[in-house]
Design a protein around this motif. Structure first.
Motif, mmCIF file in Angstrom:
data_model
loop_
_atom_site.group_PDB
_atom_site.id
_atom_site.type_symbol
_atom_site.label_atom_id
_atom_site.label_comp_id
_atom_site.label_asym_id
_atom_site.label_seq_id
_atom_site.Cartn_x
_atom_site.Cartn_y
_atom_site.Cartn_z
ATOM 1 N N VAL A 1 0.870 -1.194 0.000
ATOM 2 C CA VAL A 1 0.000 0.000 0.000
ATOM 3 C C VAL A 1 0.899 1.233 0.000
ATOM 4 O O VAL A 1 1.665 1.449 0.943
ATOM 5 C CB VAL A 1 -0.929 0.015 1.222
ATOM 6 N N ILE A 2 0.835 2.029 -1.051
ATOM 7 C CA ILE A 2 1.701 3.204 -1.164
ATOM 8 C C ILE A 2 1.350 4.239 -0.105
ATOM 9 O O ILE A 2 0.186 4.615 0.051
ATOM 10 C CB ILE A 2 1.597 3.825 -2.563
ATOM 11 N N ASP A 3 2.356 4.695 0.596
ATOM 12 C CA ASP A 3 2.206 5.784 1.565
ATOM 13 C C ASP A 3 2.724 7.051 0.899
ATOM 14 O O ASP A 3 3.928 7.283 0.815
ATOM 15 C CB ASP A 3 3.006 5.465 2.837
ATOM 16 N N PRO B 1 8.862 10.424 0.759
ATOM 17 C CA PRO B 1 9.476 11.111 -0.380
ATOM 18 C C PRO B 1 9.327 10.296 -1.672
ATOM 19 O O PRO B 1 9.263 9.055 -1.633
ATOM 20 C CB PRO B 1 10.949 11.220 0.028
ATOM 21 N N ALA B 2 9.308 10.980 -2.791
ATOM 22 C CA ALA B 2 9.137 10.318 -4.085
ATOM 23 C C ALA B 2 10.204 9.265 -4.335
ATOM 24 O O ALA B 2 9.926 8.180 -4.871
ATOM 25 C CB ALA B 2 9.137 11.359 -5.205
ATOM 26 N N GLY C 1 3.244 -5.927 -4.996
ATOM 27 C CA GLY C 1 2.884 -4.833 -5.890
ATOM 28 C C GLY C 1 2.675 -3.560 -5.088
ATOM 29 O O GLY C 1 2.542 -3.589 -3.865
ATOM 30 N N SER C 2 2.657 -2.422 -5.777
ATOM 31 C CA SER C 2 2.490 -1.117 -5.110
ATOM 32 C C SER C 2 1.147 -0.534 -5.510
ATOM 33 O O SER C 2 0.962 -0.070 -6.635
ATOM 34 C CB SER C 2 3.634 -0.185 -5.506
ATOM 35 N N LYS C 3 0.211 -0.553 -4.576
ATOM 36 C CA LYS C 3 -1.185 -0.264 -4.881
ATOM 37 C C LYS C 3 -1.620 1.104 -4.356
ATOM 38 O O LYS C 3 -1.134 1.578 -3.334
ATOM 39 C CB LYS C 3 -2.075 -1.358 -4.294
ATOM 40 N N ALA C 4 -2.532 1.722 -5.107
ATOM 41 C CA ALA C 4 -3.093 3.016 -4.730
ATOM 42 C C ALA C 4 -4.506 3.094 -5.290
ATOM 43 O O ALA C 4 -4.966 2.203 -6.017
ATOM 44 C CB ALA C 4 -2.233 4.156 -5.284
ATOM 45 N N THR C 5 -5.200 4.159 -4.946
ATOM 46 C CA THR C 5 -6.536 4.408 -5.481
ATOM 47 C C THR C 5 -6.512 5.694 -6.290
ATOM 48 O O THR C 5 -5.990 6.715 -5.830
ATOM 49 C CB THR C 5 -7.567 4.530 -4.351
ATOM 50 N N LEU C 6 -7.040 5.650 -7.493
ATOM 51 C CA LEU C 6 -7.070 6.812 -8.373
ATOM 52 C C LEU C 6 -8.479 6.990 -8.909
ATOM 53 O O LEU C 6 -9.012 6.099 -9.580
ATOM 54 C CB LEU C 6 -6.074 6.634 -9.528
ATOM 55 N N PHE D 1 2.036 12.048 -9.269
ATOM 56 C CA PHE D 1 1.415 12.145 -7.949
ATOM 57 C C PHE D 1 2.285 13.004 -7.044
ATOM 58 O O PHE D 1 3.524 12.898 -7.059
ATOM 59 C CB PHE D 1 1.261 10.761 -7.311
ATOM 60 N N GLN D 2 1.637 13.852 -6.260
ATOM 61 C CA GLN D 2 2.350 14.578 -5.225
ATOM 62 C C GLN D 2 2.714 13.596 -4.102
ATOM 63 O O GLN D 2 1.911 12.737 -3.732
ATOM 64 C CB GLN D 2 1.470 15.690 -4.665
ATOM 65 N N THR D 3 3.917 13.705 -3.593
ATOM 66 C CA THR D 3 4.339 12.876 -2.469
ATOM 67 C C THR D 3 4.711 13.786 -1.306
ATOM 68 O O THR D 3 4.566 15.013 -1.381
ATOM 69 C CB THR D 3 5.545 11.999 -2.847
ATOM 70 N N GLY D 4 5.230 13.205 -0.259
ATOM 71 C CA GLY D 4 5.678 14.011 0.870
ATOM 72 C C GLY D 4 6.837 14.899 0.520
ATOM 73 O O GLY D 4 7.084 15.919 1.180
ATOM 74 N N GLN D 5 7.550 14.518 -0.553
ATOM 75 C CA GLN D 5 8.671 15.330 -1.024
ATOM 76 C C GLN D 5 8.871 15.065 -2.513
ATOM 77 O O GLN D 5 9.415 14.039 -2.900
ATOM 78 C CB GLN D 5 9.952 14.987 -0.246
ATOM 79 N N GLY D 6 8.408 15.964 -3.350
ATOM 80 C CA GLY D 6 8.588 15.828 -4.793
ATOM 81 C C GLY D 6 7.434 15.125 -5.478
ATOM 82 O O GLY D 6 6.470 14.675 -4.849
#
Length: 307
Positions: A211-213, A217-218, A233-238, A274-279
């Motif tokens: 689950v992507i946090d 940072p990017a 896998g690296s999962k997200a919701t869009l 996607f915006q991340t915590g940094q970049g």
């Protein structure tokens, strides 16, 4: 010509096959030990491991003990000189090791003593390190035996995913395994004890790791996407849809305004980012749930972002 040894091979996963093929060609593999058939795929069909498929194709006796202590009598009858273990998936007890005249050697895809344990390549990717391949003498303590050979893995710093690096490690490991066994047969094998004070441990990967946090940072997320590409896998919701990001890179640009981490946007070249915590992180390729993998731009063409 190097004296042929009688070998027992312990392995399960596909990246072990190059070594198994080389051993079958150059030595005498008298038995193959693999994990029992497991349910896999959408139909949950009972499926043989990749290593078992090689054993059946080559007519080599195959053993699938649920507990290796059950295998001692069979192993004694095989009268093998040496065991070779690669991606087997189970700890091998001392009574098995002691039945073999030269013990057991193991191919471990890390710069031992760094990243001992179950996920060495994933750990190296997450740490931003290059990957090595080590051949060691199996010992009672996990991945702690003497180093018999070690080599760099070409391309490990080039942004490859964990499955790609495991496949490459299989090829490099096959060469090293043959070199080690040839040296063993010739009586010229050199052993280097590990510096246990430098030990680091890799951990078992879990489903939650997938689950992507977006607050991270990017660069960290990009490494996680590569490390977890095989599983989970690296999962997200869009836009309310579940997606798995399979390839990504860190964007050179930064957003003009502050955005909440996880906010999707269209980069200046039309890519999905996607915006991340940094970049910003650009999703080069992704797989929507139930659909085929596609580029981020192809996804945007069918699923425009809401303004």
């Amino acid at each position: 010509m190097t004296h042929k040894l009688r070998l027992v091979f312990f392995g399960t996963e596909a990246w072990a096959i190059p070594s198994l093929d080389a051993l079958i060609e150059q030595h005498e593999v008298v038995g193959i030990v693999t994990k029992p058939d497991a349910l896999s795929g959408r139909g949950h069909k009972l499926t043989a491991s990749p290593v078992k498929e090689v054993a059946l194709r080559c007519g080599i006796p195959v053993f699938e003990p649920t507990n290796l202590t059950e295998f001692t009598a069979d192993l004694a009858r095989l009268e093998a000189d040496l065991g070779v273990v690669i991606a087997y998936g189970k700890l091998i007890p001392d009574e098995i090791i002691e039945l073999l005249r030269h013990g057991i050697i193991n191919c471990h895809p890390s710069a031992l003593p760094h990243h001992r344990g179950p996920s060495p390549i994933e750990a190296a990717i997450l740490a931003g390190e290059a990957v090595k391949v080590s051949i060691i003498q199996l010992s009672a303590e996990m991945d702690a035996g003497d180093i018999l050979a070690q080599a760099d893995l070409p391309g490990s710093g080039d942004g490859l995913t964990a499955p790609e690096l495991y496949a490459a490690a299989g090829l490099v490991g096959a060469e090293l395994i043959i070199e080690v066994i040839d040296a063993l047969a010739a009586g010229t094998l050199h052993r280097t004890p590990q510096d246990h004070s430098q030990t680091t441990l890799s951990r078992k990967i879990s489903k939650a790791d997938g689950v992507i946090d977006w607050t991270k940072p990017a660069g960290v997320i990009e490494r996680e996407i590569r490390a977890y590409a095989g599983w989970p896998g690296s999962k997200a919701t869009l836009s309310g849809q579940d997606i798995t990001i399979t390839h990504a890179h860190v964007a050179a640009m930064t957003p003009a305004d502050s955005m909440t981490p996880g906010t999707p946007l269209i980069a200046s070249d039309g890519s999905l980012a996607f915006q991340t915590g940094q970049g910003l992180l650009v999703a080069d390729r992704l797989k929507p749930a139930g659909k085929r993998e596609m580029t981020g731009q192809a996804y945007l063409a069918g699923h425009p972002l809401s303004s």
